[in-house]
Write an enzyme that holds these catalytic residues in place. Structure first.
Site, mmCIF file in Angstrom:
data_model
loop_
_atom_site.group_PDB
_atom_site.id
_atom_site.type_symbol
_atom_site.label_atom_id
_atom_site.label_comp_id
_atom_site.label_asym_id
_atom_site.label_seq_id
_atom_site.Cartn_x
_atom_site.Cartn_y
_atom_site.Cartn_z
ATOM 1 N N LEU A 176 -11.190 4.784 -12.964
ATOM 2 C CA LEU A 176 -10.086 4.909 -14.420
ATOM 3 C C LEU A 176 -10.458 5.658 -15.424
ATOM 4 C CD1 LEU A 176 -8.670 1.207 -13.341
ATOM 5 C CD2 LEU A 176 -8.043 3.355 -12.330
ATOM 6 N N ASN B 99 -0.796 -0.841 -10.563
ATOM 7 C CA ASN B 99 -2.248 -0.822 -9.818
ATOM 8 C C ASN B 99 -2.736 -2.465 -9.385
ATOM 9 O OD1 ASN B 99 -5.192 -0.414 -8.373
ATOM 10 N ND2 ASN B 99 -5.714 0.872 -10.116
ATOM 11 N N CYS C 255 -7.650 -3.138 -9.559
ATOM 12 C CA CYS C 255 -9.230 -3.828 -10.441
ATOM 13 C C CYS C 255 -9.304 -4.913 -10.342
ATOM 14 C CB CYS C 255 -8.360 -3.348 -11.911
ATOM 15 S SG CYS C 255 -7.376 -2.265 -11.723
ATOM 16 N N LYS D 50 1.314 -1.532 -6.818
ATOM 17 C CA LYS D 50 0.540 -0.722 -5.515
ATOM 18 C C LYS D 50 -0.428 -1.580 -5.424
ATOM 19 C CE LYS D 50 -2.027 4.035 -5.304
ATOM 20 N NZ LYS D 50 -2.661 4.871 -5.866
ATOM 21 N N ASN E 50 -3.314 1.783 -1.217
ATOM 22 C CA ASN E 50 -4.743 2.200 -2.382
ATOM 23 C C ASN E 50 -6.430 2.649 -1.405
ATOM 24 O OD1 ASN E 50 -6.129 2.461 -4.889
ATOM 25 N ND2 ASN E 50 -5.425 1.497 -6.050
ATOM 26 N N GLY F 188 -7.905 9.943 2.189
ATOM 27 C CA GLY F 188 -8.064 11.388 2.953
ATOM 28 C C GLY F 188 -6.976 11.075 4.213
ATOM 29 N N GLY G 293 -4.038 9.254 3.000
ATOM 30 C CA GLY G 293 -4.177 9.957 4.262
ATOM 31 C C GLY G 293 -3.417 11.369 4.431
#
Lengths: 242, 303
Positions: free
Chosen positions: B73, B128, B131, B166, B193, B218, B245
């Site tokens: 981050l 997000n 964390c 998220k 995520n 990916g 991805g």
């Protein structure tokens, strides 16, 4: 940055591990010290490699086979094509060199100094070159630098060729106006400690994108956080934090 | 003429393609290459209250069909994002953005959202919750339904903008977390995520990443993402931004059929800087191929 499809013109070994690849295609490079990022079949991330030489329609890279990506590159043949992002990184600034710059390269840190040396000569300056390797079998590009007409000193760590020791041993007593260097981190640190003139140091880091988007290769400098791929790979001596 | 537009909580996007947070910086590097106004929107680099340098390097590792990252981050902090990054982005991007925000405590989240709440440029917040919670023993907010709900409620209380949570895929039951966020008032969900992973270098016998572990992204994670979006779509009634991805217009359609209203593209941007532009460009032709006239109508079409 520009995306170019290059055709491989030559791909041959210079030593047991170091290969030279010559690529044909447009728009090679803006400045010495920049790098290209190469896409390889079956690999997700591109492979960043420094530019050794660039002409109107060709680009030369020297790479060391150290892992799967570079192993795969060594198996490629002339005529095959490569998807390359080119003109990456800031490169060396020749305006600051003074009349007698010293170029210090270690191992695969030597290649970007070749195009730099040509450019400095073109500007009427008198560069000299010191290159360091582990042993005589690993020495490459000595003749190519000599052919440019510049003084070259080779150092080998085991003393099997040239000056015995490191590049810093070969630097003793050499007068210079400025230092341009590229090589492994311990060598950069030693050159930094051994020199009292200013200079530009080219760094290596594992990269994600290579063009400044992912923050994968950040480092701290005295001038703030920098991305090795975009704000580097060349840093000014004065800003480096070891 | 096919219709590629989609709507997220009343916000109409020309198309569903959004570069994912952390893979597009603040857009400028890409704006040098092409006109990024072709994008549906873009999700800005994850913003925290204070500036962060992030983790030591190496932060990146190659993986089969993907990569690990442990950037940690890195960002200039909410104030600079507001006063420097967003104004600079506005010069090359005229649309609203997804403001991705992170925190290490409930106060962190609410302070960042307060700081950015007045920004006209922010379309929605993307929160997000992957964390670690420094007050909760370091466990990620997003791995526990109660903690994820607490973040949702806290953020909802300080902003009038739509709040999308998220979600982390590194959980036993993502549906339970999604439901908890919906019940706590989330306007939407953003998922997934990265998946927690690790590589070890056999030569050094040490982890490749200085942080030891990192997030796997990916094409390798695409089937995991499709599965999770599909499961969560069945369980909630709020829109989902699907990601993980995605590398082609076909992937965008597949993600939407699973249940996504819009789609983020992440790791693909790093290896092909033109990935998002090309996906946007190929969408109409791929829609025609599959007989889709109005893209927004296919969301959840696989159920």
């Amino acid at each position: 940055m520009k995306q170019v499809v290059y055709t491989i013109r030559e791909n041959a070994p210079l030593t047991a591990k170091v290969w030279r690849m010559v690529l044909s295609g447009e728009c090679p490079c803006d400045r010495p010290g920049q790098f290209v990022n190469i896409r390889l079949a079956g690999k997700f991330l591109r492979r960043p490699i420094s530019v050794c030489d660039a002409g109107e329609d060709s680009l030369t890279i020297l790479y060391k086979v150290v892992g799967e990506g570079t192993e795969q590159m060594s198996g490629m043949r002339p005529g095959e094509t490569l998807d390359v992002l080119t003109r990456l990184g800031n490169g060396y600034d020749t305006a600051k060199s003074g009349q007698n710059p010293l170029l210090v390269g270690g191992g695969v840190g030597v290649p970007p100094l070749y195009l730099l040396c040509k450019q400095l000569l073109g500007e009427g300056k008198k560069p000299r070159v010191i290159m360091g390797f582990n042993t005589s079998d690993e020495v490459f590009y000595e003749d190519e630098f000599r052919a440019l007409g510049v003084p070259v000193t080779v150092a080998t760590a085991d003393g099997s060729y040239g000056v015995r020791g490191f590049v810093t041993d070969a630097m003793k007593g050499v007068d210079c106006s400025y230092i341009y260097t590229c090589g492994p981190l311990p060598m950069l640190r030693a050159v930094y400690a051994a020199s009292d003139v200013s200079g530009q140091y080219s760094f290596e880091e594992r990269m994600g994108c290579g063009f400044g988007a992912c923050m994968g290769c950040s480092c701290k400098t005295k001038y703030g956080n920098k991305r090795i791929c975009k704000d580097g790979p060349v840093l000014e001596k004065e800003e480096i934090i070891w | 003429m096919v219709d590629t537009s989609v709507t997220l909580s009343g916000w109409r996007l020309d198309n569903p393609v959004i570069p994912a947070s952390g893979t597009f910086g603040y857009g400028y590097e890409f704006a040098e290459l092409y006109d990024i106004n072709c994008l549906g929107s873009l999700s800005i680099k994850g913003t925290t209250l204070s500036p962060r340098f992030g983790n030591p390097t190496p932060r990146i590792a190659e993986c089969p069909s993907g990569m690990l990252n442990a950037v940690g981050l890195q960002n200039p902090g909410a104030e600079k994002v507001k006063t420097e990054e967003l104004p600079r982005l506005a010069k090359c991007f005229s649309k609203k953005v997804v403001a991705n925000v992170s925190g290490f405590s409930l106060d962190d989240y609410t302070e960042v959202c307060r700081a950015l709440d007045g920004e006209e440029q922010v379309g929605i917040f993307e929160v997000n919750v992957s964390c670690p919670n420094v007050h909760g023993g370091g466990m990620a907010f997003g791995t526990d339904p109660a903690s994820a709900a607490a973040v949702t409620r806290a953020v909802k209380a300080v902003t009038t903008k739509p709040v999308y949570i998220k979600l982390s895929p590194n959980v036993t039951d993502i549906v339970a977390i999604a439901r908890a966020c919906e019940e706590a008032g989330a306007d939407g969900l953003s998922m997934i995520n990265t998946l927690l992973g690790m590589r070890i270098d056999p030569r050094t016998r040490r982890p490749v990443l200085a942080n030891r572990t990192g997030g796997y992204s990916g094409p390798a994670v695409f089937p995991v993402a499709v599965r999770m979006v599909y499961q969560v779509y069945e369980a909630v009634n709020i829109p989902i931004i699907g990601m993980g991805g995605v590398t082609s217009a076909r992937d965008v359609i597949e993600m939407m059929l699973a249940g996504a209203t819009a789609v983020e593209v992440g790791a693909a941007n790093l290896v092909d800087p033109f990935a998002c532009r090309d996906i946007v460009a190929e969408l109409p032709a791929v829609m025609k191929e599959y007989g889709i006239e109005k893209l927004s109508e296919i969301t959840g079409g696989a159920h």
